[in-house]
Design a protein around this motif. Structure first.
Motif, PDB file in Angstrom:
ATOM      1  N   UNK A 109      44.111 -61.920   1.425  1.00  0.00           N
ATOM      2  CA  UNK A 109      43.510 -60.601   1.183  1.00  0.00           C
ATOM      3  C   UNK A 109      42.217 -60.401   1.973  1.00  0.00           C
ATOM      4  N   UNK A 110      41.732 -61.446   2.607  1.00  0.00           N
ATOM      5  CA  UNK A 110      40.496 -61.336   3.385  1.00  0.00           C
ATOM      6  C   UNK A 110      40.775 -60.515   4.637  1.00  0.00           C
ATOM      7  N   UNK A 111      39.989 -59.483   4.831  1.00  0.00           N
ATOM      8  CA  UNK A 111      40.135 -58.616   6.000  1.00  0.00           C
ATOM      9  C   UNK A 111      39.362 -59.244   7.159  1.00  0.00           C
ATOM     10  N   UNK A 112      40.049 -59.739   8.194  1.00  0.00           N
ATOM     11  CA  UNK A 112      39.353 -60.408   9.297  1.00  0.00           C
ATOM     12  C   UNK A 112      38.389 -59.494  10.046  1.00  0.00           C
ATOM     13  N   UNK A 113      38.548 -58.179   9.922  1.00  0.00           N
ATOM     14  CA  UNK A 113      37.624 -57.276  10.614  1.00  0.00           C
ATOM     15  C   UNK A 113      36.228 -57.290   9.981  1.00  0.00           C
ATOM     16  N   UNK A 114      36.127 -57.841   8.775  1.00  0.00           N
ATOM     17  CA  UNK A 114      34.801 -57.931   8.146  1.00  0.00           C
ATOM     18  C   UNK A 114      33.893 -58.931   8.866  1.00  0.00           C
ATOM     19  N   UNK A 115      34.465 -59.946   9.463  1.00  0.00           N
ATOM     20  CA  UNK A 115      33.649 -60.968  10.136  1.00  0.00           C
ATOM     21  C   UNK A 115      32.743 -60.404  11.216  1.00  0.00           C
ATOM     22  N   UNK A 116      33.292 -59.684  12.214  1.00  0.00           N
ATOM     23  CA  UNK A 116      32.425 -59.111  13.244  1.00  0.00           C
ATOM     24  C   UNK A 116      31.418 -58.114  12.684  1.00  0.00           C
ATOM     25  N   UNK A 117      31.809 -57.393  11.646  1.00  0.00           N
ATOM     26  CA  UNK A 117      30.877 -56.421  11.047  1.00  0.00           C
ATOM     27  C   UNK A 117      29.724 -57.142  10.355  1.00  0.00           C
ATOM     28  N   UNK A 118      30.028 -58.226   9.678  1.00  0.00           N
ATOM     29  CA  UNK A 118      28.963 -59.011   9.038  1.00  0.00           C
ATOM     30  C   UNK A 118      28.064 -59.659  10.089  1.00  0.00           C
ATOM     31  N   UNK A 119      28.678 -60.225  11.116  1.00  0.00           N
ATOM     32  CA  UNK A 119      27.907 -60.898  12.171  1.00  0.00           C
ATOM     33  C   UNK A 119      26.988 -59.930  12.915  1.00  0.00           C
ATOM     34  N   UNK A 120      27.346 -58.660  12.961  1.00  0.00           N
ATOM     35  CA  UNK A 120      26.547 -57.664  13.683  1.00  0.00           C
ATOM     36  C   UNK A 120      25.335 -57.180  12.883  1.00  0.00           C
ATOM     37  N   UNK A 121      25.293 -57.484  11.606  1.00  0.00           N
ATOM     38  CA  UNK A 121      24.155 -57.042  10.786  1.00  0.00           C
ATOM     39  C   UNK A 121      22.891 -57.813  11.173  1.00  0.00           C
ATOM     40  N   UNK A 122      21.722 -57.162  11.157  1.00  0.00           N
ATOM     41  CA  UNK A 122      20.471 -57.831  11.543  1.00  0.00           C
ATOM     42  C   UNK A 122      19.911 -58.683  10.401  1.00  0.00           C
ATOM     43  N   UNK A 123      20.589 -59.810  10.154  1.00  0.00           N
ATOM     44  CA  UNK A 123      20.200 -60.677   9.044  1.00  0.00           C
ATOM     45  C   UNK A 123      20.739 -62.079   9.268  1.00  0.00           C
ATOM     46  N   UNK A 124      20.344 -62.969   8.382  1.00  0.00           N
ATOM     47  CA  UNK A 124      20.904 -64.317   8.346  1.00  0.00           C
ATOM     48  C   UNK A 124      21.885 -64.346   7.189  1.00  0.00           C
ATOM     49  N   UNK A 125      23.155 -64.591   7.480  1.00  0.00           N
ATOM     50  CA  UNK A 125      24.184 -64.648   6.448  1.00  0.00           C
ATOM     51  C   UNK A 125      24.122 -65.986   5.718  1.00  0.00           C
ATOM     52  N   UNK A 126      24.254 -65.928   4.386  1.00  0.00           N
ATOM     53  CA  UNK A 126      24.216 -67.127   3.547  1.00  0.00           C
ATOM     54  C   UNK A 126      25.286 -66.970   2.470  1.00  0.00           C
ATOM     55  N   UNK A 127      26.119 -67.993   2.292  1.00  0.00           N
ATOM     56  CA  UNK A 127      27.103 -67.950   1.220  1.00  0.00           C
ATOM     57  C   UNK A 127      26.393 -68.089  -0.120  1.00  0.00           C
ATOM     58  N   UNK A 128      26.687 -67.176  -1.035  1.00  0.00           N
ATOM     59  CA  UNK A 128      26.164 -67.226  -2.409  1.00  0.00           C
ATOM     60  C   UNK A 128      27.369 -67.117  -3.338  1.00  0.00           C
ATOM     61  N   UNK A 129      28.138 -68.182  -3.387  1.00  0.00           N
ATOM     62  CA  UNK A 129      29.441 -68.159  -4.039  1.00  0.00           C
ATOM     63  C   UNK A 129      29.741 -69.509  -4.677  1.00  0.00           C
ATOM     64  N   UNK A 130      30.587 -69.492  -5.686  1.00  0.00           N
ATOM     65  CA  UNK A 130      31.024 -70.743  -6.290  1.00  0.00           C
ATOM     66  C   UNK A 130      32.000 -71.495  -5.381  1.00  0.00           C
ATOM     67  N   UNK A 131      32.408 -70.865  -4.282  1.00  0.00           N
ATOM     68  CA  UNK A 131      33.243 -71.557  -3.301  1.00  0.00           C
ATOM     69  C   UNK A 131      32.469 -72.692  -2.644  1.00  0.00           C
TER      70      UNK A 131
END
Length: 180
Positions: free
Chosen positions: A50-72
């Protein structure tokens, strides 16, 4: 030598925002041409499709540092990041549950809230989750002196264009107002 302020953080949950739970599930193929051979493939967890692969480039383009905040936890880098085309990301380490957590739960505060404010260490941050409440927003506003955006995502839909627009606008605004 000038140093710039660190970019804002974006704390990202997996279940709900990236793996939507409602409606008719859309199934996305794994990245690449061959069937997904990794142990995190649909055979292990069918919800990963169900993960939409198009979300990856959109997240990477945001002006921020991505950090997982998940029980995964580290599995987010092993199972989710490759489906999004993202590199391994930092992972928030969740502390053992305490009496404070039990009281927070009775008060309506999400169990992640305190830890994310501590992890932000005074940096501006956005938090994307499907369980954020007004109690969390009020607590962050009282205990975090820098800008923070707590963006509740509809778990039935996952991240939407409206969520990306709100995150992009907020992060761009915060990034332009950070002191050098």
């Amino acid at each position: 030598m000038s140093t710039s302020a660190p970019r804002p953080l974006l704390f990202l949950d997996v279940d709900g925002p990236l793996i939507p739970f409602g409606g008719v599930p859309r199934q996305y193929p794994a990245r690449g041409e061959e069937p997904d051979p990794d142990p995190c493939g649909p055979g292990r967890n069918p919800l990963l499709s169900r993960i939409d692969p198009s979300h990856g480039p959109r997240l990477a383009a945001l002006p921020c540092e991505l950090v997982w905040a998940t029980t995964w936890m580290a599995d987010a880098n092993e199972c989710v990041a490759p489906r999004l085309g993202l590199p391994p990301l930092p992972v928030v380490a969740w502390p053992e549950r305490s009496a404070t957590d039990e009281q927070d739960a009775r008060d309506g505060l999400h169990w992640k809230t305190r830890t994310l404010v501590e992890r932000a260490a005074g940096r501006p941050f956005a938090w994307v989750d499907d369980e954020i409440t007004d109690t969390d927003r009020a607590w962050v506003a009282t205990h975090h002196r820098r800008p923070a955006l707590l963006r509740r995502v509809d778990a039935r839909l996952g991240l939407t264009d409206a969520d990306f627009a709100a995150l992009g606008a907020w992060l761009s605004d915060v990034s332009t107002t950070l002191p050098p």
